[in-house]
Scaffold this active site. Structure first.
Site, PDB file in Angstrom:
ATOM      1  NE  ARG A  23      -2.620  -1.810   3.173  1.00 53.97           N
ATOM      2  CZ  ARG A  23      -2.908  -2.016   4.533  1.00 53.97           C
ATOM      3  NH1 ARG A  23      -3.838  -1.001   4.953  1.00 53.97           N
ATOM      4  NH2 ARG A  23      -2.323  -2.786   5.278  1.00 53.97           N
ATOM      5  N   GLY A  87       3.662 -15.534   7.341  1.00 54.53           N
ATOM      6  CA  GLY A  87       3.071 -15.181   8.592  1.00 54.53           C
ATOM      7  C   GLY A  87       3.900 -14.611   9.593  1.00 54.53           C
ATOM      8  CG  ASP A 111       5.428  -2.363   9.918  1.00 56.86           C
ATOM      9  OD1 ASP A 111       5.456  -2.749  10.935  1.00 56.86           O
ATOM     10  OD2 ASP A 111       4.465  -2.812   9.019  1.00 56.86           O
ATOM     11  NE  ARG A 340      28.738  23.984  -2.932  1.00 60.25           N
ATOM     12  CZ  ARG A 340      29.609  24.077  -3.950  1.00 60.25           C
ATOM     13  NH1 ARG A 340      29.503  25.264  -4.564  1.00 60.25           N
ATOM     14  NH2 ARG A 340      30.166  23.085  -4.327  1.00 60.25           N
ATOM     15  CE  LYS A 358      34.331  24.222  -2.966  1.00 60.14           C
ATOM     16  NZ  LYS A 358      35.007  23.480  -4.320  1.00 60.14           N
ATOM     17  CE1 TYR A 373      31.478  28.805  -5.197  1.00 64.30           C
ATOM     18  CE2 TYR A 373      33.287  29.448  -6.653  1.00 64.30           C
ATOM     19  CZ  TYR A 373      32.617  28.561  -5.699  1.00 64.30           C
ATOM     20  OH  TYR A 373      33.169  27.266  -5.561  1.00 64.30           O
ATOM     21  CG  ASN A 384      33.906  45.234   1.982  1.00 57.81           C
ATOM     22  OD1 ASN A 384      33.332  44.977   1.144  1.00 57.81           O
ATOM     23  ND2 ASN A 384      33.334  45.916   2.761  1.00 57.81           N
ATOM     24  CE1 TYR A 394      37.152  21.872 -12.262  1.00 61.17           C
ATOM     25  CE2 TYR A 394      35.483  22.822 -13.594  1.00 61.17           C
ATOM     26  CZ  TYR A 394      36.099  21.693 -13.185  1.00 61.17           C
ATOM     27  OH  TYR A 394      36.003  20.475 -13.788  1.00 61.17           O
ATOM     28  CB  SER A 412      31.461  46.288  -7.528  1.00 57.35           C
ATOM     29  OG  SER A 412      31.386  46.896  -6.506  1.00 57.35           O
TER      30      SER A 412
END
Ligand code: UD1
Ligand code: CA
Length: 469
Positions: A23, A87, A111, A340, A358, A373, A384, A394, A412
């Site tokens: 079920r 059974g 269960d 991460r 990360k 990132y 800053n 990478y 920036s």
């Protein structure tokens, strides 16, 4: 005569988990369905652990390989294969070769996840004193359950399955949870006497009760106070119900321990959540694995925290996803921040909106407030990281580290192509792409100079003689 069990006799546990769980309409075995982030069977085994059982045998059938694999990290577990499934009595028989000759045997169901050690301990004690102990429950609607049959004096005489019961027996509300505990030598003997001449053609474990009575072994029924503790999971509605039960209990524990929950019904704890004093948790938050929130931490709405430690006084703004990170005290995180694994943020760090970090460390008071990132970077104190700064870690094949020393500022939209070091106090001009080490204490700019053209005219639209409407 078999040896009389003593209080010291070893406890063995048999967990029945062979059923298909039709079920559930699932490809995975029912006992692996998660409840509060953990397989149903994991909940049962957690309770067994509290009982300090000598030996635990899981009876598997449907998806036996998958079940065994899912618990391979618990090498003390034994598995018995039941094939075909004839059974519950037949299922326990399959476990017998794995069990010692003496001691007591507790039968649990894979269960029925929320059975508590507190309700099992007295049963084990009774079995050690030589009795057969049953766990029963008063149900408003016991349809489908086995009914407890009692004699004139109130003593338990046996259990009749719903399908085999007469209308009078079906009116009995005292129902069998399926959980029982018995001295092993007797249980072996009774199991050997089971027959399958019943409505389902199965070997019923429940028939051992009448056999015990016939043997003059006392049968002691224990009734659970909280029905939810013995509810089984047969379909997704029951699973969803138990999920709410577990979550409500987790929320209550947090409230009792002094945590403020904006709404105890809108919180999901799928693991362990440890909180200090005066922690506030807003609505819709999900906590997975091990999460530690120190004193005064505030978690804004709709945050997902997994295996995270958060220092005192830190504020997590709305909609953050924090995974495998350590955050210091008095930090500000989010809204919409992503941390991460193996990220470590020191005290007073600010991680703002749409910033992903990360495998990096940020020193005391450093800030990355907007759209950045930061990957595989070692960032000093008071740095800053300007809006839109990207650490290009990478090269398409390998990942490289970036070091940004104390007090550096990145303008920036700067791109830092790893590996490189940005020296202490260095400033990188906005829009710069730097691929070499940036000297300390100086301004480094790497961008095309702006030019202004005199006499240039902006093109104008041609006028058509007749324009269609
Ligand atoms: C069983 C009890 C019933 C009790 C009910 C509580 C019997 C005969 N009946 O009925 O008195 O009220 O539980 O939920 O015991 N299983 C196996 N192998 C098998 C059959 C079952 O491992 O051959 C396992 C299932 O995976 C499940 C548990 O045993 O975890 C119970 O089986 P289920 O078929 O649900 O038993 P019920 O008929 O509900
Ligand atoms: Ca059942």
């Amino acid at each position: 005569m078999s040896t009389v069990p003593t209080p010291a006799s070893p406890l063995c546990v048999v967990v029945l988990a062979a059923g298909k769980g039709t079920r559930m309409r699932s490809d995975s075995p029912k006992v692996l369905q998660p409840l509060a982030g953990k397989p149903l069977l994991g909940h049962v085994l957690g309770t067994v652990h509290q009982l300090a059982a000598e030996r635990t045998v899981v009876v598997t059938g449907f998806g036996a390989q998958q079940v065994q694999q899912a618990f391979a990290h618990q090498p003390h577990l034994r598995f018995a294969l039941q094939e075909p499934q004839l059974g519950t009595g037949h299922a326990v028989q399959q476990a017998l070769p794995e069990l010692p000759d003496h001691g007591v045997c507790l039968v649990l169901y894979g269960d029925v996840p929320l059975v508590s050690a507190a309700s099992l301990v007295p049963m084990v004690a009774q079995a050690r004193a030589g009795a057969l102990a049953l766990l029963t429950v008063e149900l408003p609607d016991p349809t489908g359950y086995g009914r407890i049959l009692r004699g004139a004096g109130g003593a338990v005489q046996g259990i009749v399955e719903h399908k085999d019961a007469t209308p009078e027996q079906r009116a009995i509300r005292e129902s069998n949870t399926g959980i029982l505990c018995a001295p092993l030598p007797q249980l072996r003997r009774w199991l050997g006497q089971l027959r399958n001449d019943n409505a389902q053609g199965e070997y019923y474990l429940t028939d051992v009760v009448a056999l015990a009575v016939a043997d003059g072994v006392p049968v002691q029924a224990f009734t659970v106070a909280d029905t939810d503790d013995v509810l089984g999971v047969n379909d997704r509605k029951q699973l969803a119900h138990l999920e709410r039960v577990v979550q409500q209990r987790a929320a209550n524990r947090l409230l009792e321990s002094g945590v403020t929950l904006a709404d105890p019904a809108r919180l999901d704890v799928r693991g362990a959540l440890h909180c200090g004093r005066d922690v506030f948790i807003d609505v819709g938050c999900v906590f997975e694995g091990e999460v530690h929130l120190a004193d005064g931490v505030r978690v804004g709405p709709y945050a997902v925290l997994r295996d995270v430690r958060v220092g005192a006084g830190t504020v997590i703004h709305p909609f953050c996803h924090l995974d495998g990170a350590g955050i210091g005290a008095d930090a500000l995180i989010g809204p919409f921040a992503r941390l991460r694994p193996t990220t470590a943020l020191a005290d007073g760090v600010h991680i703002g909106n749409f910033v992903e970090v990360k495998n990096s460390t940020l020193g005391v008071g450093s800030k990355a407030n907007h759209l950045s990132y930061v990957g595989d970077a070692t960032v000093g104190a008071r740095v800053n990281i300007g809006a839109g700064t990207i650490v290009a870690n990478y090269d398409g094949a390998n990942k490289h580290r970036t070091v940004i020393e104390d007090d550096a500022h990145t303008g920036s939209n700067s791109v830092l192509v790893a590996p490189l070091t940005v020296g202490a106090g260095a400033t990188i001009g906005a829009g710069s792409t730097v691929a070499k080490d940036v000297p300390a204490g100086k301004l480094t700019v790497a961008r095309a100079k702006a030019v202004t053209l005199d006499g240039w005219r902006r093109p104008v639209k041609k006028k058509l003689a007749s324009s269609p409407d």
